[in-house]
Design an enzyme around this catalytic site. Structure first.
Site, PDB file in Angstrom:
ATOM      1  N   GLU A 106       0.836  -1.202   0.000  1.00 36.93           N
ATOM      2  CA  GLU A 106       0.000   0.000   0.000  1.00 36.93           C
ATOM      3  C   GLU A 106       0.869   1.250   0.000  1.00 36.93           C
ATOM      4  OE1 GLU A 106      -4.189  -1.084   2.061  1.00 36.93           O
ATOM      5  OE2 GLU A 106      -2.556  -0.851   3.476  1.00 36.93           O
ATOM      6  N   CYS A 130       6.746  -5.526  14.933  1.00 34.90           N
ATOM      7  CA  CYS A 130       6.392  -4.576  16.007  1.00 34.90           C
ATOM      8  C   CYS A 130       4.926  -4.829  16.406  1.00 34.90           C
ATOM      9  CB  CYS A 130       6.560  -3.137  15.521  1.00 34.90           C
ATOM     10  SG  CYS A 130       8.203  -2.801  14.867  1.00 34.90           S
ATOM     11  N   GLU A 184      10.632  -2.439   6.246  1.00 37.23           N
ATOM     12  CA  GLU A 184      11.776  -1.774   6.867  1.00 37.23           C
ATOM     13  C   GLU A 184      12.763  -1.457   5.737  1.00 37.23           C
ATOM     14  OE1 GLU A 184      13.211  -0.520   9.701  1.00 37.23           O
ATOM     15  OE2 GLU A 184      14.978  -0.333   8.418  1.00 37.23           O
ATOM     16  N   SER A 215      12.530   6.058   7.404  1.00 37.53           N
ATOM     17  CA  SER A 215      12.275   5.675   8.785  1.00 37.53           C
ATOM     18  C   SER A 215      12.782   4.260   9.010  1.00 37.53           C
ATOM     19  CB  SER A 215      10.765   5.741   9.040  1.00 37.53           C
ATOM     20  OG  SER A 215      10.473   5.218  10.302  1.00 37.53           O
ATOM     21  N   SER A 238      12.405   4.885  14.679  1.00 39.90           N
ATOM     22  CA  SER A 238      11.238   4.453  15.450  1.00 39.90           C
ATOM     23  C   SER A 238      11.738   3.962  16.797  1.00 39.90           C
ATOM     24  CB  SER A 238      10.520   3.316  14.717  1.00 39.90           C
ATOM     25  OG  SER A 238      10.050   3.773  13.480  1.00 39.90           O
TER      26      SER A 238
HETATM   27  S1  SF4 Z   1       9.287  -1.988  11.031  1.00 40.41           S
HETATM   28 FE1  SF4 Z   1       7.624  -0.581  10.497  1.00 40.41          FE
HETATM   29  S2  SF4 Z   1       6.344  -1.754   9.045  1.00 40.41           S
HETATM   30 FE2  SF4 Z   1       7.690  -3.235  10.069  1.00 40.41          FE
HETATM   31  S3  SF4 Z   1       6.482  -4.029  11.780  1.00 40.41           S
HETATM   32 FE3  SF4 Z   1       7.720  -2.326  12.600  1.00 40.41          FE
HETATM   33  S4  SF4 Z   1       6.419  -0.503  12.393  1.00 40.41           S
HETATM   34 FE4  SF4 Z   1       5.516  -2.105  11.103  1.00 40.41          FE
END
Ligand code: SF4
Length: 367
Positions: A106, A130, A184, A215, A238
């Site tokens: 997406e 995550c 990622e 990110s 993150s």
């Molecule tokens: S790295 Fe980003 S896309 Fe992957 S599980 Fe963690 S928050 Fe979700």
């Protein structure tokens, strides 16, 4: 004379080249092999990335014979638009794409008064797991190629240029790209960075490196590698928790790259690049959002060239979590600000169509 047999399509049949996967020199090599004059390469490149041509037929400055050969032998994009949803009076637009192998991804366009930002996926699914993220539940399905990453941007750029998206906010072009969709980016580093170069290319799409943000969940080798790249793109980390115990419970990657190691790599990155880093922090009621957590976070990052983005958690079906209440968010922000740390609360976008942070999961949404 033997009749020539038509070979049935087998799994070994290589798919036609996606032109968006080629670099400019690779496109030049292809044109040379086809016996085309050198200037055709630049013509096609300009059509693809400047004029945002939606098809080979639209490349009207190419000879008809070349257009026909391109149509027969290569592809101008491979993503199939499967579903498009809009929210926020048209200012948020989410697209579900299907890859040739059936896997999905997406991407989201968000229009603000001063910018038009696209949030792009670098993988189909994600291996990082995550707990607060819908994509993490899918597991990793596939890495995207540079062309498949770039195509997502070009779709939105074309719609803005041709003014085909209904919206209250008007923009003629994509002004910002954030690699914060599915996946990622540093787990698909080479292909992701090739897409960055493609989008930055002054002869092509020509978006400034400072308008690009990547990110990461905190893959330390990727942070170190980014520090040595030429393009000064923005880095967002993150973080989501201020201590190892909590972070490992929310983000399994922390067991591999614990906070001390992550902070050391981030500090090295800042010293090497002199660029400000953003820390993303999703707020989960009763989990990581107390005043004590805010104080711990401040202890961790105070004095760093950084900014904190607080993100009240966006609901993910089935996740036993709750978004922090407004008062908690304000208190958390206040603690950081009192400690002299720049901190904003991210504006909510696309929650109604599951297009907000952590909600991308490529599953059918209720109508
Ligand atoms: S790295 Fe980003 S896309 Fe992957 S599980 Fe963690 S928050 Fe979700």
């Amino acid at each position: 004379m033997l009749m020539q047999q038509t070979q049935p399509m087998t799994l070994e049949t290589p798919p036609a080249v996606n032109l968006y996967d080629l670099t400019l020199p690779e496109l030049g090599d292809l044109m040379k092999r086809w016996g085309q004059p050198a200037f055709r390469t630049k013509q096609i490149w300009t059509q693809m990335y400047r004029n945002l041509a939606p098809s080979f037929d639209a490349m009207s400055d190419l000879p008809a014979a070349l257009r026909e050969r391109l149509k027969a032998e290569v592809q101008l994009g491979v993503l199939k638009l499967t579903r498009e949803q809009v929210a926020d009076d048209g200012d948020t637009r989410k697209v579900l794409w299907q890859l040739p192998d059936g896997n999905v991804l997406e991407s989201v366009l968000m229009r603000y008064p001063d910018r038009a930002t696209v949030c792009i996926s670098t993988q189909s699914g994600c291996a990082m797991g995550c707990v607060f993220c819908a994509t993490g539940r899918m597991g990793l399905l596939r890495n995207l190629t540079p062309g498949q990453i770039v195509e997502q941007v070009l779709y939105f750029a074309r719609g803005l240029k041709q003014d085909t998206f209904d919206s209250v906010t008007h923009h003629e072009r994509v002004t910002n790209i954030v690699f914060m969709g599915m996946g990622e980016p540093f787990a698909n580093y080479d292909r992701w960075y090739a897409s960055v170069e493609r989008l930055h290319d002054p002869q092509g799409f020509n978006l400034g490196a400072r308008n690009l943000t990547v990110s990461t969940v905190g893959l330390v080798p990727g942070i170190r590698r980014l520090a040595s790249e030429k393009l000064p793109i923005n880095l967002a980390i993150s973080l989501h928790a201020p201590n190892d115990e909590l972070r490992s419970a929310l983000m399994p990657v922390n067991k591999k790259y614990p906070i001390t190691e992550l902070m050391a790599a981030t500090q090295e990155y800042i010293e090497q690049t002199h660029r400000r880093v953003s820390f993303e922090y999703v707020l989960l009621q009763g989990q990581n959002d107390t005043v004590e957590h805010a104080e711990q976070l401040a202890d961790l990052i105070q004095g760093m060239l950084c900014h904190v983005n607080l993100i009240p958690w966006n609901p993910v079906p089935g996740a036993p979590l709750e978004r922090s209440h407004r008062k908690r968010v304000q208190e958390f922000q206040q603690v950081l600000q009192n400690r002299g740390i720049a901190c904003t609360v991210r504006m909510e976008r696309g929650v109604a169509i599951a297009a907000a942070c952590g909600q991308l999961a490529a599953v059918p949404q209720p109508a």
